[in-house]
Scaffold this motif. Structure first.
Motif, PDB file in Angstrom:
ATOM      1  N   ARG A 390      26.372  30.311 -12.628  1.00  0.00           N
ATOM      2  CA  ARG A 390      26.128  30.085 -14.240  1.00  0.00           C
ATOM      3  C   ARG A 390      24.670  29.673 -14.252  1.00  0.00           C
ATOM      4  O   ARG A 390      24.262  30.154 -15.323  1.00  0.00           O
ATOM      5  CB  ARG A 390      26.778  28.534 -14.413  1.00  0.00           C
ATOM      6  CG  ARG A 390      28.222  28.722 -14.375  1.00  0.00           C
ATOM      7  CD  ARG A 390      28.989  27.408 -14.565  1.00  0.00           C
ATOM      8  NE  ARG A 390      30.273  27.306 -14.802  1.00  0.00           N
ATOM      9  CZ  ARG A 390      31.235  27.744 -15.390  1.00  0.00           C
ATOM     10  NH1 ARG A 390      30.720  28.529 -16.438  1.00  0.00           N
ATOM     11  NH2 ARG A 390      32.454  27.939 -15.128  1.00  0.00           N
ATOM     12  N   ASP A 399      27.395  29.406 -21.631  1.00  0.00           N
ATOM     13  CA  ASP A 399      28.477  29.403 -20.505  1.00  0.00           C
ATOM     14  C   ASP A 399      29.975  29.539 -20.917  1.00  0.00           C
ATOM     15  O   ASP A 399      30.931  29.475 -20.326  1.00  0.00           O
ATOM     16  CB  ASP A 399      28.658  27.587 -19.930  1.00  0.00           C
ATOM     17  CG  ASP A 399      27.589  27.526 -19.052  1.00  0.00           C
ATOM     18  OD1 ASP A 399      26.733  28.313 -18.502  1.00  0.00           O
ATOM     19  OD2 ASP A 399      27.249  26.126 -18.812  1.00  0.00           O
ATOM     20  N   THR A 455      30.366  27.339 -26.589  1.00  0.00           N
ATOM     21  CA  THR A 455      30.393  26.905 -25.132  1.00  0.00           C
ATOM     22  C   THR A 455      31.549  26.138 -25.070  1.00  0.00           C
ATOM     23  O   THR A 455      32.083  24.968 -25.733  1.00  0.00           O
ATOM     24  CB  THR A 455      29.130  25.869 -24.850  1.00  0.00           C
ATOM     25  OG1 THR A 455      29.260  25.499 -23.479  1.00  0.00           O
ATOM     26  CG2 THR A 455      29.023  24.673 -25.777  1.00  0.00           C
ATOM     27  N   SER A 457      32.703  25.195 -21.570  1.00  0.00           N
ATOM     28  CA  SER A 457      32.372  24.736 -20.440  1.00  0.00           C
ATOM     29  C   SER A 457      31.753  23.471 -20.102  1.00  0.00           C
ATOM     30  O   SER A 457      30.574  23.335 -20.632  1.00  0.00           O
ATOM     31  CB  SER A 457      32.007  25.622 -19.446  1.00  0.00           C
ATOM     32  OG  SER A 457      31.686  25.327 -18.018  1.00  0.00           O
ATOM     33  N   ARG A 461      24.840  22.541 -14.798  1.00  0.00           N
ATOM     34  CA  ARG A 461      24.122  23.739 -14.300  1.00  0.00           C
ATOM     35  C   ARG A 461      23.356  23.260 -13.207  1.00  0.00           C
ATOM     36  O   ARG A 461      22.808  22.173 -12.937  1.00  0.00           O
ATOM     37  CB  ARG A 461      23.225  24.029 -15.242  1.00  0.00           C
ATOM     38  CG  ARG A 461      23.832  24.710 -16.471  1.00  0.00           C
ATOM     39  CD  ARG A 461      22.682  25.510 -17.378  1.00  0.00           C
ATOM     40  NE  ARG A 461      23.312  26.192 -18.290  1.00  0.00           N
ATOM     41  CZ  ARG A 461      23.487  27.527 -18.032  1.00  0.00           C
ATOM     42  NH1 ARG A 461      22.879  28.188 -16.821  1.00  0.00           N
ATOM     43  NH2 ARG A 461      23.844  28.544 -18.841  1.00  0.00           N
TER      44      ARG A 461
END
Length: 461
Positions: A390, A399, A455, A457, A461
């Motif tokens: 990712r 993401d 997004t 997710s 990160r």
């Protein structure tokens, strides 16, 4: 009624018959254009003899009228064939150099932004792009026409059509159709707005990947029966993304390597062999015959053009473009499409204060190595794993992508950029894999039921 009609036919003036026969003897312009013989229209009316019996005259009249209808149908079919022929693409042109000069205003017109030697102009009432390239080897007019006729047969949705060419001195001028859009590099990296891209969601990028793969597969495997065509200029600036709402990918500059003499002659004389064996033979032939010339930068014969980051190791050593070197360049473009980064960039090392070169291939390999050795991997965009991959993927995707598909397509790209050419896949196999991943991406997008640029997710990160 039938008897009167028969009588009329039988008593027809001789002058009228001569007039019809003389008209039928005139050559038809349409038939001469299409080379299809046209039967005389009046032959049907004069061929049937007249009798006094009403039933016989009725049959003759019916036969005459039906033959006239067939003749009219034949004329209308020829007219439709003529219109179809006029609507077909033109044969390849070998333009006069004076036409090129007039179209470009003696090369004083504004140059096309994507190239230092390209002009957008009108030629034969068409909006075109004219590219100027240096000839590596001189071509005879018959040879040029032969190669043009082969290359201009390409009519694929993922290729920009080559219309013709012109030669003057040691330069060749290639005329392509103009397509509205921007190249892939500008779509991914706009220096004025670095946080924006038109390819803002996963499905758009998968669509672009499919388009490039299909176009390159067509060049390699579908265009020539006994010719192994090579593009030799695959890179992100050679892919045009069409305007909204389609955002289709179209490969430009196909035919440049063939017409400029970048591909050796003996490369075309080979019949289709096993891909690995063919590449080995070409590499051995080039290294044995001209290995000393490859290293000499002042040798005009062995100079070759390439873009850093897209050149395969064997291409850097020999300067000979092959289908395997095309596959390598495609793998780089695919990694570029996934990460949003340039193939090669220089990054400041804060510890040493110097710049170090960063390759998108190296960063992708590191990400996949850590991904496979990690404690766990998530299989969906909302999963908790896949943190390293990712981080490597383009942040502007937010993401929002299926992680399992992202992993698999990254592996496909890394297979394409293998150091050894015989280990790289054929583009036909690449298209098959990307097609399956595209369908999985569609299933993921339908299942999510939310905008693909949003997004979903929450993984760190």
């Amino acid at each position: 009624m039938c008897r009167s009609k028969s009588k009329t036919d039988a008593t027809e003036p001789t002058a009228t018959k001569r007039t019809r026969s003389s008209r039928s003897s005139r050559p038809s312009k349409r038939s001469s254009t299409l080379d299809i013989p046209t039967p005389p229209i009046s032959s049907t009316s004069s061929a049937a003899p007249s009798t006094s019996r009403s039933n016989t005259s009725s049959v003759n009249y019916t036969t005459s009228s039906s033959n006239r209808d067939n003749s009219r149908a034949s004329i209308s079919s020829k007219t439709s064939l003529s219109s179809i022929r006029e609507s077909l693409p033109e044969n390849p042109h070998i333009y006069n150099f004076s036409e090129i000069c007039t179209a470009t205003n003696n090369f004083l017109a504004k140059r096309f932004p994507s190239s230092s030697a390209a002009w957008r102009c009108s030629l034969h009432s068409k909006d075109v792009i004219i590219f100027q390239r240096r000839l590596r080897r001189s071509l005879e007019p018959s040879k040029l026409r032969e190669r043009l006729s082969l290359i201009c047969r390409s009519h694929h949705a993922s290729l920009i059509n080559l219309l013709g060419a012109s030669i003057s001195g040691d330069h060749i001028y290639l005329v392509y159709d103009f397509v509205n859009g921007a190249n892939l590099a500008d779509c991914l990296r706009n220096p004025k707005i670095p946080n924006f891209t038109v390819l803002s969601n996963w499905m758009l990028r998968m669509q672009v990947a499919m388009g490039i793969a299909n176009g390159l597969d067509y060049i390699h495997n579908s265009l020539g029966l006994n010719k192994n065509f090579v593009h030799n200029h695959i890179k992100s600036t050679s892919v045009i993304i069409t305007d909204q709402p389609s955002f289709h990918a179209r490969i430009c500059s196909f035919g440049t390597a063939e017409l400029c003499g970048e591909i050796p002659e003996y490369h075309h004389q080979k019949q289709h062999q096993e891909g690995n064996k063919e590449i080995t033979e070409i590499t051995e032939a080039s290294s044995s015959s001209s290995s000393s010339k490859v290293k000499r930068t002042n040798s005009k014969d062995m100079r070759f053009e390439g873009t850093r980051g897209y050149m395969s190791p064997e291409f850097q050593a020999t300067g000979i473009g092959t289908q395997k070197s095309d596959v390598y360049a495609f793998g780089v473009v695919l990694l570029e499409l996934l990460s949003g980064e340039e193939p090669l960039r220089y990054k400041l090392d804060k510890e040493t204060g110097s710049y170090r070169r960063v390759s998108v291939i190296e960063t992708a390999r590191e990400a996949m190595a850590q991904e496979s050795s990690g404690p766990g991997t998530g299989k969906e965009a909302g999963g908790g794993g896949g943190g390293r991959l990712r981080t490597w993927m383009d942040r502007r995707l937010k993401d929002s992508f299926p992680l399992d598909v992202a992993e698999k397509i990254t592996r496909v790209a890394l297979d394409c950029v293998d150091e050894e050419p015989e280990k790289r896949p054929d583009m036909r196999d690449v298209v098959g894999k990307i097609s399956k991943l595209y369908m999985k991406s569609e299933q993921w997008s339908n299942r999510m039921g939310v905008p693909t640029d949003f997004t979903v997710s929450f993984a760190p990160r």
